[in-house]
Design an enzyme around this catalytic site. Structure first.
Site, PDB file in Angstrom:
ATOM      1  N   CYS A   2       0.979  -1.221  -0.134  1.00 19.83           N
ATOM      2  CA  CYS A   2      -0.205  -0.296  -0.064  1.00 19.83           C
ATOM      3  C   CYS A   2       1.502   1.502   0.064  1.00 19.83           C
ATOM      4  CB  CYS A   2      -0.670   0.010   1.015  1.00 19.83           C
ATOM      5  SG  CYS A   2      -2.452  -0.804   1.734  1.00 19.83           S
ATOM      6  N   ARG A  27       4.392  -0.417  -4.546  1.00 16.60           N
ATOM      7  CA  ARG A  27       3.824  -1.290  -3.578  1.00 16.60           C
ATOM      8  C   ARG A  27       2.908  -1.919  -2.867  1.00 16.60           C
ATOM      9  NH1 ARG A  27       6.869   1.934   0.664  1.00 16.60           N
ATOM     10  NH2 ARG A  27       4.817   0.841   2.057  1.00 16.60           N
ATOM     11  N   TRP A  76      -2.859  -2.470  -1.854  1.00 11.52           N
ATOM     12  CA  TRP A  76      -2.348  -4.137  -1.784  1.00 11.52           C
ATOM     13  C   TRP A  76      -3.240  -4.815  -0.413  1.00 11.52           C
ATOM     14  CZ3 TRP A  76      -0.204  -7.860   1.486  1.00 11.52           C
ATOM     15  CH2 TRP A  76      -0.139  -9.534   0.414  1.00 11.52           C
ATOM     16  N   ASN A 102      -2.204   2.290   5.413  1.00 13.14           N
ATOM     17  CA  ASN A 102      -1.102   1.026   5.353  1.00 13.14           C
ATOM     18  C   ASN A 102      -0.553  -0.148   6.409  1.00 13.14           C
ATOM     19  OD1 ASN A 102       0.424  -0.415   4.027  1.00 13.14           O
ATOM     20  ND2 ASN A 102       2.545   0.893   4.552  1.00 13.14           N
ATOM     21  N   GLY A 103      -1.050  -1.215   6.006  1.00 12.42           N
ATOM     22  CA  GLY A 103      -0.785  -2.182   7.570  1.00 12.42           C
ATOM     23  C   GLY A 103      -1.716  -2.996   8.051  1.00 12.42           C
ATOM     24  N   GLU A 485      18.718 -17.555  -6.768  1.00 15.97           N
ATOM     25  CA  GLU A 485      17.538 -15.690  -6.748  1.00 15.97           C
ATOM     26  C   GLU A 485      17.333 -16.159  -8.050  1.00 15.97           C
ATOM     27  OE1 GLU A 485      18.052 -13.000  -5.902  1.00 15.97           O
ATOM     28  OE2 GLU A 485      17.857 -11.476  -7.144  1.00 15.97           O
ATOM     29  N   LYS A 489      13.634 -14.984  -8.823  1.00 14.09           N
ATOM     30  CA  LYS A 489      13.463 -14.046 -10.307  1.00 14.09           C
ATOM     31  C   LYS A 489      12.308 -14.843 -11.208  1.00 14.09           C
ATOM     32  CE  LYS A 489      14.244 -11.394  -8.254  1.00 14.09           C
ATOM     33  NZ  LYS A 489      15.004 -10.500  -7.180  1.00 14.09           N
ATOM     34  N   GLU A 492       8.640 -15.212  -9.616  1.00 18.23           N
ATOM     35  CA  GLU A 492       8.040 -13.931  -9.448  1.00 18.23           C
ATOM     36  C   GLU A 492       7.426 -13.300 -10.381  1.00 18.23           C
ATOM     37  OE1 GLU A 492      11.463 -11.197  -8.046  1.00 18.23           O
ATOM     38  OE2 GLU A 492       9.257 -10.871  -6.076  1.00 18.23           O
ATOM     39  N   HIS A 508      21.070 -36.625  -4.859  1.00 22.90           N
ATOM     40  CA  HIS A 508      20.426 -36.655  -3.253  1.00 22.90           C
ATOM     41  C   HIS A 508      19.358 -36.186  -3.499  1.00 22.90           C
ATOM     42  CE1 HIS A 508      24.202 -37.013  -1.213  1.00 22.90           C
ATOM     43  NE2 HIS A 508      24.649 -35.830  -1.045  1.00 22.90           N
ATOM     44  N   LYS A 611       6.032  -4.261  -3.753  1.00 24.16           N
ATOM     45  CA  LYS A 611       7.893  -4.891  -3.541  1.00 24.16           C
ATOM     46  C   LYS A 611       7.706  -4.740  -2.177  1.00 24.16           C
ATOM     47  CE  LYS A 611      11.789  -2.476  -5.237  1.00 24.16           C
ATOM     48  NZ  LYS A 611      12.350  -4.294  -5.667  1.00 24.16           N
TER      49      LYS A 611
END
Ligand code: M6R
Length: 616
Positions: A2, A27, A76, A102-103, A485, A489, A492, A508, A611
């Protein structure tokens, strides 16, 4: 998650709010809204599900009354799906006050029950509306928006940044924060509030950081900050070191493409001013040698990509400073009762400086007596403010949800820190430090070389692989976090199944996944710098190729041993083992970008993500 923006001044606020929201859309982007109060005391509000463009189009067709006081929000979703009704702002029951948030308000269920029993009704499924109704009730009792805020935040549990405007108070925006970001932008005859400085950087670079549990009231000419008990507090001014153009796409097809291209600069800027004649000197750490001398162990806490940077940092710190290092996902660390105390240095890594899991881990570590150091990319953010020491990465604003340039900057900062600690603890000689520093200083040009040499070929490979359903990544030693990484990526931004494995772990279990045609990226260590590891990874390549894998190797220039068993080879320049990750990750970032583009996806705003993850 947010994005929040507030404005009071002489100009019509709608365009200022929309421009701020556009810069904060990273955000959260499932709905957006604005509320504006005009000089006649009318409150207009509009909110729409979907990206900011939907709201913008709507406002273009039917603008709100022009007013110079306003708040805006890009969401969000946490409580309640992404619908028009759940979008922010939320109005109090009397429709005279609007709130954005926000939160997460953790006790919203109990508060809602209380309000329902008093006869209040609700129009959304959000936790935020509870705060709006409470605030409206308190305002009616006090007639003072700041006092109403104070009473309201006293009832809230959890994390929140709240902003509100009231139609009886044109020219006033009030906000409060706990465990969630809010910064003030100081203009001339106008003031701003934002989740981060991007919200107002095109208007002013003079900012104030608001501390934990504080309430701020802005008018066009005044800024007043008090704590939740009503006492005035000193606020810390800072100047934003980048300008608005740094947060623009600048002709690139996506922010992610631009940010990958900025990887050389991100590393160079992170090193700048911290290396003098072959010696590492980090000005922010002056006078803090005891932190590193006294530390018996280091725990790195971070999430996602930042945690992979931390794993590379572990190798560097252990090798150069000989301090034992553990790397932990912040959310796991926080809730497992770790054994820590004053002898533990907890190093947090965060691009945004607002990741709630990381913030909570840092606070927890401090409460348990540990010392804390933050590696962070965002000025004025909460995590550095909660830490004993800060090393900023200077990657510049990172807007794409997928973190790229911040990752290489984090590794560079960790390597500087490792050399710094190695010197303080007398592990490294000045000759050794000078040698490593020379290598580090050569990294930006080497990353640029990889970008120049391989970008086109990788984009082409990604195009051919547009329909691929699964990609695996293998690495060993410092190549292992890079494999992770690469896989993160890809998940995502392309929504393709991807996994990263330690190459030695293959036999293994994971080798069972290999079937004819399975694409596997392999990070191959340098044959000159790490001959033993190189031989082992080449054997791993042979094992998977024998089972039909399509091998895509990332290997040093001139490494011919990989040729017979690889279908594709992308080249990186020779570098010492601890610097290889900074180069090897570049083709993986480019590949994810290329594949998402080839699949026609929104590279910068992938589904379900935001983000800055400011909820636990
Ligand atoms: O802002 P932070 O560095 O604390 O964010 C941590 C993770 O959420 C972040 O790295 C995330 O994994 C990225 N979207 C990965 O590209």
């Amino acid at each position: 998650m947010c994005g929040i923006v507030g404005y009071v001044g002489p100009r019509p606020s709608q365009d200022i709010l929309l421009a701020g929201l556009a810069r904060l859309e990273y955000r959260g982007y499932d709905s957006a809204g604005v509320a504006i109060v005009d000089g006649d005391g009318r409150l207009g509000m509009r909110k729409r599900a979907g990206k900011l463009a939907v709201l913008r189009d709507d406002l273009a067709l039917a603008p709100l009354p022009a007013g110079a006081t306003g708040i805006g929000h890009t969401r969000w979703a946490t409580h309640g799906g992404p619908t028009d009704g759940n979008a922010h702002p939320h109005l109090a029951d009397d429709d005279r006050l609007a709130v954005i948030h926000n939160g997460i308000i953790e006790n919203f269920g109990a508060l809602k029950q209380e309000l329902v029993s008093e006869g209040y009704t609700f129009r959304s499924e959000t936790d935020t509306e509870v705060a709006a109704v409470l605030l409206g009730r308190e305002y009616r009792e006090t007639g003072d928006l700041v006092e109403a805020f104070r009473r309201t935040v006293g009832r809230l549990e959890g994390a929140f940044t709240l902003l509100a405007v009231h139609q009886d108070q044109p020219g006033l925006v009030v906000g409060a924060r706990r465990n969630s970001p809010l910064v003030i932008g100081l203009g001339v005859g106008e003031n701003f509030l934002g989740s981060d400085v991007a919200a107002f950087v095109e208007h002013t670079r003079n900012a104030l950081a608001i501390g934990q549990d504080e309430i701020v009231a802005i008018t066009a000419d005044t800024v007043t900050v008090t704590n939740f008990d009503g006492h005035p507090v000193e606020v810390e001014p800072f100047e934003v070191t980048w300008d608005a153009t740094a947060a623009d796409k600048g002709g690139w097809s996506s922010f992610m493409a631009k940010e990958i291209a900025e990887e050389p600069e991100a590393v160079a800027n992170t090193l700048r001013g911290r290396i003098h004649d072959g010696v590492v000197a980090i000005p922010e750490l002056d006078g803090l040698d005891h932190l590193f001398r006294d530390a018996q162990r280091i725990i790195i806490v971070a999430c996602g990509t930042a945690a992979y940077a931390g794993q590379v940092g572990k190798y560097a710190i252990e090798q150069w400073a000989r301090v034992p290092v553990d790397v932990e996902l912040a959310h796991e660390f926080r809730y497992r009762d770790p054994v820590i105390g004053p002898e533990t240095l907890v190093v947090s890594i965060s691009q945004s400086g607002e990741t709630m899991d990381t913030l909570m881990a840092v606070k927890y570590a401090r409460e348990r007596g540990a010392r804390t150091l933050s590696i962070c990319n965002t000025q004025g953010a909460t995590i550095p403010r909660e830490s004993d020491a800060i090393v900023y990465t200077h990657a510049g604003p990172e807007v794409a949800v997928a973190s790229t340039k911040a990752f290489v900057a984090q590794i560079a900062a960790l390597e500087l820190l490792a050399l710094h600690i190695g010197r303080i603890r007398g592990i490294l000689s000045s000759t050794e430090i000078a040698h490593h520093v020379r290598e580090l200083e050569a990294v930006p040009a080497k990353i640029q070389h990889v970008l120049d040499l391989e970008s086109e070929r990788i984009a082409q490979l990604a195009h051919w692989m547009a329909d691929t359903r699964s990609v695996l990544f293998l690495g060993r030693n410092v190549g292992f976090p890079i494999a992770m990484e690469g896989a993160l990526k890809l998940k995502e931004i392309t929504y393709i199944h991807a996994e990263g494995f330690a190459a030695g772990e293959l036999k293994h279990g994971p080798i069972a996944l290999i079937e004819p045609g399975q694409p596997v990226f392999v990070l191959v260590p340098s044959p000159r710098e790490s001959p033993v590891l190189h031989a082992k990874v080449v054997s791993n390549i042979e094992e998977i190729q024998a089972r039909g894998a399509r091998v895509i190797a990332i290997a040093e220039e001139g490494d011919v041993a990989v040729l017979p068993s690889s279908d594709e080879v992308f080249r990186i320049p020779l570098a010492g083992p601890l610097f290889e990750p900074l180069l090897a990750v570049v083709p993986l970032h480019l590949f994810a970008l290329g594949l998402a583009t080839a699949r026609g996806l929104d590279v910068d705003q992938p589904r379900n993500l935001a983000k800055s993850v400011t909820v636990e």
